[in-house]
Motif scaffolding. Structure first.
Motif, PDB file in Angstrom:
ATOM      1  N   LEU A 177      -7.259  24.378  30.230  1.00 43.25           N
ATOM      2  CA  LEU A 177      -8.047  23.635  28.986  1.00 43.25           C
ATOM      3  C   LEU A 177      -9.417  24.427  28.786  1.00 43.25           C
ATOM      4  N   ASP A 178     -10.102  24.474  27.602  1.00 42.25           N
ATOM      5  CA  ASP A 178     -11.277  24.735  27.128  1.00 42.25           C
ATOM      6  C   ASP A 178     -11.557  26.294  27.443  1.00 42.25           C
ATOM      7  N   SER A 179     -10.364  27.276  27.520  1.00 42.50           N
ATOM      8  CA  SER A 179     -10.652  28.669  27.767  1.00 42.50           C
ATOM      9  C   SER A 179     -10.706  29.275  26.654  1.00 42.50           C
ATOM     10  N   GLU A 180     -11.530  30.315  26.399  1.00 35.65           N
ATOM     11  CA  GLU A 180     -11.525  31.066  25.115  1.00 35.65           C
ATOM     12  C   GLU A 180     -10.558  31.705  24.977  1.00 35.65           C
ATOM     13  N   TYR A 181      -9.821  32.396  26.114  1.00 28.47           N
ATOM     14  CA  TYR A 181      -9.067  33.499  25.883  1.00 28.47           C
ATOM     15  C   TYR A 181      -7.562  33.109  26.489  1.00 28.47           C
ATOM     16  N   LEU A 182      -7.537  32.071  27.372  1.00 25.93           N
ATOM     17  CA  LEU A 182      -6.101  31.475  27.933  1.00 25.93           C
ATOM     18  C   LEU A 182      -5.671  30.305  27.497  1.00 25.93           C
ATOM     19  N   THR A 183      -4.371  30.264  27.565  1.00 28.55           N
ATOM     20  CA  THR A 183      -3.633  29.110  27.062  1.00 28.55           C
ATOM     21  C   THR A 183      -2.468  28.896  27.885  1.00 28.55           C
ATOM     22  N   ASP A 250       6.429  23.043  21.257  1.00 28.57           N
ATOM     23  CA  ASP A 250       5.005  22.949  20.618  1.00 28.57           C
ATOM     24  C   ASP A 250       4.171  22.016  21.309  1.00 28.57           C
ATOM     25  N   PHE A 251       3.114  22.028  22.007  1.00 31.93           N
ATOM     26  CA  PHE A 251       2.507  21.112  22.718  1.00 31.93           C
ATOM     27  C   PHE A 251       0.986  21.116  22.722  1.00 31.93           C
ATOM     28  N   THR A 252       0.228  20.300  22.543  1.00 31.94           N
ATOM     29  CA  THR A 252      -1.327  20.595  22.708  1.00 31.94           C
ATOM     30  C   THR A 252      -1.617  19.403  23.700  1.00 31.94           C
ATOM     31  N   TYR A 253      -2.212  19.763  24.753  1.00 30.29           N
ATOM     32  CA  TYR A 253      -2.679  18.516  25.714  1.00 30.29           C
ATOM     33  C   TYR A 253      -3.823  17.963  25.245  1.00 30.29           C
ATOM     34  N   ASN A 254      -3.924  16.592  24.723  1.00 29.02           N
ATOM     35  CA  ASN A 254      -5.070  15.906  24.325  1.00 29.02           C
ATOM     36  C   ASN A 254      -4.975  14.505  24.507  1.00 29.02           C
ATOM     37  N   GLU A 255      -5.933  14.281  25.478  1.00 25.76           N
ATOM     38  CA  GLU A 255      -5.673  13.042  26.001  1.00 25.76           C
ATOM     39  C   GLU A 255      -5.703  11.755  24.989  1.00 25.76           C
ATOM     40  N   GLU A 256      -6.641  11.930  24.000  1.00 23.78           N
ATOM     41  CA  GLU A 256      -6.822  10.973  22.999  1.00 23.78           C
ATOM     42  C   GLU A 256      -5.378  10.647  22.129  1.00 23.78           C
ATOM     43  N   GLU A 257      -4.919  11.680  22.095  1.00 19.79           N
ATOM     44  CA  GLU A 257      -3.532  11.657  21.100  1.00 19.79           C
ATOM     45  C   GLU A 257      -2.425  11.094  21.940  1.00 19.79           C
ATOM     46  N   LEU A 258      -2.320  11.780  23.380  1.00 21.12           N
ATOM     47  CA  LEU A 258      -1.227  11.073  24.397  1.00 21.12           C
ATOM     48  C   LEU A 258      -1.557   9.509  24.370  1.00 21.12           C
ATOM     49  N   ALA A 259      -2.731   8.956  24.591  1.00 23.19           N
ATOM     50  CA  ALA A 259      -3.071   7.732  25.029  1.00 23.19           C
ATOM     51  C   ALA A 259      -2.469   6.878  23.597  1.00 23.19           C
ATOM     52  N   ALA A 260      -2.784   7.377  22.353  1.00 22.21           N
ATOM     53  CA  ALA A 260      -2.334   7.017  21.062  1.00 22.21           C
ATOM     54  C   ALA A 260      -0.989   6.869  20.960  1.00 22.21           C
ATOM     55  N   GLY A 261      -0.181   7.697  21.350  1.00 25.42           N
ATOM     56  CA  GLY A 261       1.193   7.904  21.360  1.00 25.42           C
ATOM     57  C   GLY A 261       1.733   6.631  22.297  1.00 25.42           C
TER      58      GLY A 261
END
Length: 385
Positions: A177-183, A250-261
């Motif tokens: 997470l939070d890497s400029e180049y890697l995912t 397609d998946f983006t790790y986002n704790e807030e969104e996961l909690a909302a789900g």
């Protein structure tokens, strides 16, 4: 047997005599049916023209009210879901089971005042049931939408890895997470291709982080793997993965969104529970309203047809018969013998089932007999009706 026959015959010297004669030949001597007097109050007759016009309209009202009554019953069954076996104990009319209500029928003077004209009483019923029908559509749409949304979310939590929600399977540590180049990508691999994946994922494109793939979860058909690579080769990686039948989700790790789900599913479960009780109560109350209204329409029809057929002054006995299932044909024959003199055209040959269409008298029904006759089926889930 859930079928009842509501009939009427002209009074002999007295209506009591009409009742005793019919009861004697059908119930006491032959055990063809269980019989009950059906009490209809002294309604306002009005003019012959009004009665003729009303006769047809009551036929339509009868069908409409019955349809709405059955709709409410069926929907109550759907809402009860796994408690569906309790449906029959919830289908009550005026706090009685349906056979008890019709065999002890009492006209509801408060709801349908008999000082009103027959037309007014029919209008009261029509408006009342029309409103219930309209409310049912609104309430069922709202509840079904809620149920559908919840089922979709639940499916996403339990389906195949290809379609299910992955939020509850992955953890923060699976991702860069939070890497400029890697995912980090999530890839679904068929079980039969696990070896292919392990041996080949690093070669699908340049710029993949060696040994970055991890098996996160698996079901009976697929495995869920992570892979870390440079952002600029993601599209190329997806293309080559697809060629090898590996599916990038397609998946983006986002704790807030996961909690909302997760919160959304909890909220829907809570909403459904909240709405369930009041909806069941509404359906029970309005099933009772509709069923009682339906039997009042039957009473109106018997009254109108009896006056049209047997004339004035009003002198007829309405009777409810509960046929013995094995003896319905014999019961029909006995009634035809008893009342055949009232209208010989109705019993000539096997003409009991011929369609006799006498305009205005509502006799265009396929079953015409020398006596006034209406069928009542109290099985509210009978789809053949």
């Amino acid at each position: 047997m859930t079928e009842y026959w509501l009939i009427s015959a002209p009074g002999d010297k007295t209506c009591q005599q009409t009742w005793e004669t019919m009861n004697n030949v059908t119930s006491k001597q032959n055990s063809l049916s269980d019989n009950y007097k059906f009490h209809i109050p002294d309604l306002k007759v009005g003019t012959l023209d009004q009665l003729v016009g009303l006769s047809d309209d009551l036929g339509k009202l009868d069908n409409f009210v019955e349809q709405v009554t059955r709709k409410v019953a069926v929907y109550l069954g759907e809402v009860l879901e796994d408690q569906r076996d309790k449906l029959h104990e919830n289908l009550l009319a005026n706090n009685s089971d349906l056979p008890s209500y019709i065999t002890r029928f009492q006209w509801d003077m408060a709801k349908y005042p008999i000082k009103q004209s027959l037309r007014n009483i029919a209008d009261i019923i029509s408006k009342q049931v029309g409103q219930i029908d309209s409310d049912l559509k609104t309430k069922s749409t709202a509840y079904n939408n809620l149920k559908g949304n919840l089922q979709n979310l639940e499916k996403k939590q339990t389906g195949s890895l290809l379609t299910r929600n992955l939020a509850d399977l992955v953890k923060k540590e699976h991702f860069i997470l939070d890497s400029e180049y890697l995912t980090t990508l999530l890839v679904i691999v068929p079980k039969a291709s696990f070896n292919d994946w392990h041996q080949g994922y690093e070669k699908l494109t340049d710029m993949i982080v060696p040994r970055s793939s991890q098996l996160v979860s698996q079901d009976s058909d697929y495995g869920l793997f992570t892979v870390t690579l440079f952002k600029k080769v993601v599209d190329e990686f997806k293309l080559h993965a697809r060629e090898r039948k590996f599916v990038v989700r397609d998946f983006t790790y986002n704790e807030e969104e996961l909690a909302a789900g997760k919160n959304e599913i909890t909220k829907l479960v809570t909403d459904k529970k909240k709405q369930f009780g009041p909806l069941v109560r509404w359906l029970k109350v309005n099933f009772s309203e509709c069923f009682c209204a339906w039997i009042h329409v039957k009473a109106l029809r018997v009254f109108v047809e009896s006056v049209l057929r047997y004339g004035l002054p009003v002198n007829f006995q309405a009777m409810l018969l509960h046929p013995n299932k094995k003896n319905t044909k014999r019961l029909r024959d006995v009634l035809n013998q008893l009342y055949g003199h009232l209208d010989s055209s109705a019993v000539q040959g096997s003409g009991a089932h011929d369609s006799v269409d006498i305009p205005g008298l509502g006799f265009g029904q396929s079953e015409y007999f020398p006596y006034v006759y209406y069928k009542i089926n109290v099985d509210m889930l009978d789809t053949k009706v």
